[in-house]
Design an enzyme around this catalytic site. Sequence first.
Site, PDB file in Angstrom:
ATOM      1  CG  LEU A 126      36.604  40.815  38.182  1.00 32.36           C
ATOM      2  CD1 LEU A 126      37.120  41.951  37.317  1.00 32.36           C
ATOM      3  CD2 LEU A 126      35.281  41.202  38.842  1.00 32.36           C
ATOM      4  CB  SER A 130      42.775  28.728  28.450  1.00 33.43           C
ATOM      5  OG  SER A 130      42.996  29.889  27.668  1.00 33.43           O
ATOM      6  CB  ALA A 132      45.577  35.027  32.502  1.00 33.09           C
ATOM      7  CD  GLN A 133      43.232  33.306  38.969  1.00 38.83           C
ATOM      8  OE1 GLN A 133      43.156  32.101  38.659  1.00 38.83           O
ATOM      9  NE2 GLN A 133      43.150  33.728  40.220  1.00 38.83           N
ATOM     10  CB  VAL A 134      40.559  39.235  35.063  1.00 38.10           C
ATOM     11  CG1 VAL A 134      40.464  40.752  35.233  1.00 38.10           C
ATOM     12  CG2 VAL A 134      41.142  38.894  33.706  1.00 38.10           C
ATOM     13  CE  LYS A 148      44.652  37.751  29.979  1.00 38.34           C
ATOM     14  NZ  LYS A 148      44.323  37.948  28.546  1.00 38.34           N
ATOM     15  CG  ASP A 280      40.162  33.586  21.937  1.00 34.99           C
ATOM     16  OD1 ASP A 280      39.333  32.712  21.588  1.00 34.99           O
ATOM     17  OD2 ASP A 280      40.819  33.499  22.988  1.00 34.99           O
TER      18      ASP A 280
END
Length: 495
Positions: A126, A130, A132-134, A148, A280
């Site tokens: 999705l 920086s 991780a990815q989901v 995640k 963030d």
Amino acid sequence: MARRALKFVSWTSMALAASGFYLYSDKYLDPNDFGAVRVGRAVATVHLRSARRLCELCCANRGTFIKVGQHLGALDYLLPEEYTSTLKVLHSQAPQSSMQEIRQVIREDLGKEIQDLFVSFDDTPLGAASLAQVHKAVLHDGRTVAVKVQHPKVRAQSSKDILLMEVLVLAVKWLFPEFEFMWLVDEAKKNLPLELDFLNEGRNAERVSQMLKHFYFLKVPQIYWELSTKRVLLMEFVEGGQVNDRHYMEKNKIDVNEISRHLGKMYSEMIFINGFVHCDPHPGNVLVRKHPGTGKAEIILLDHGLYQVLTEEFRLDYCHLWQSLIWTDMKRVKKYSQRLGAGDLYPLFACMLTARSWNSVNRGIDRVPVTATENLEIRENAANYLPQISQLLSHVPRQMLLIFKTNDLLRGIEAALGTRASASSFLNMSRCCIRALAAHKKKNTCSFFRRTRISFSEAFNLWQINIHELVLHVKGLRLSTWVLALLCWLFSAPH
């Protein structure tokens, strides 16, 4: 060695860019001056080329470098459009890990293969950021979840990134003694390990969800602990558009002013009342949607890895400072700025906090609208006062650094939505300051009579703000009526 050399070049490029890329912007040049327009186009071309190179360097080095690029991409109110539009892709489209790497992380951390854990698992993420990815997935019990997964090499690489950062900062310090950036290294050493621990992120998410549960407009996805580890985090799947996407909001009939007000209320509560701040809020971590049940606008807050816990002394001084800024009490602005480490640079400190010029701070930040001329002045001052900014950042309390970052990102969102520095946002901040200071006073007195007086004073001050806001609203309606009447007269007048 080639990779290290590339990293050195990338950090050098970032440092050079940060010191000069907001000096000029063609949108402030006279459109009737042909020579100025040519210069403006040339400057824009250089900006765009440099921004693309910077983006490529961030993507090549990943990890810490993408976090820097994300922050720069959110500074719409400060940096040229060529930089922000180019670096915005890093908010959700950073370089991805392969499915083979994702399968390996899940296998190592959860002890099972993907097909044993999920009915379905989308190979295309999705979003990628920086660290991780989901991915979207469906559990065997039918729940749709967001998974995640940490990039497999980011933990080992982060320590090298910080070491390289330290070497570069020392080199900059040796070449330019007036610049002091060691605080940047210290903060990275402290914060990056926390962001790499997804269990810590899950605990933060639950804490802030409980803390702000009275805000009907806030949605924090639920954490599924049974399938979460330090490198894998399972949470409720929630869809939405990025908070700076005006087209998405217009298409879905979401009021940008309402979203801006909600965001201001939420962060004012975090900072002034609770002292527990999500640090963030770049647009990839703040989504908006219409609630599927009620149809009301809702803010979805993601990525809870980085929070700043404020000490009571700092929080109260910060409350006093913002109260002084909003009510234009310059003696108290000086006093509380100096209490927060600004020293003689308190005017610069006030400007950095508000993202306004010193002239606007003196006239009243809730009374003077932001203009293109003031934006240009802010850009020029950011370049001209870099040594003083560096000195100030090295002297303020460490807590202040993440607050600055949070303020920057929120100002960027407001600039993208066209709601920057509205009077209502400052009044909401003032309400939170009054409540926080009253709560502190009541906590430190045993006298029932004294607590009653404090409560009465608090209620009276909040009532004054409500009346002031009502007066502003009425003035706005009256002005709108006058403008409408004038337009009707102009169009109905015979030509």
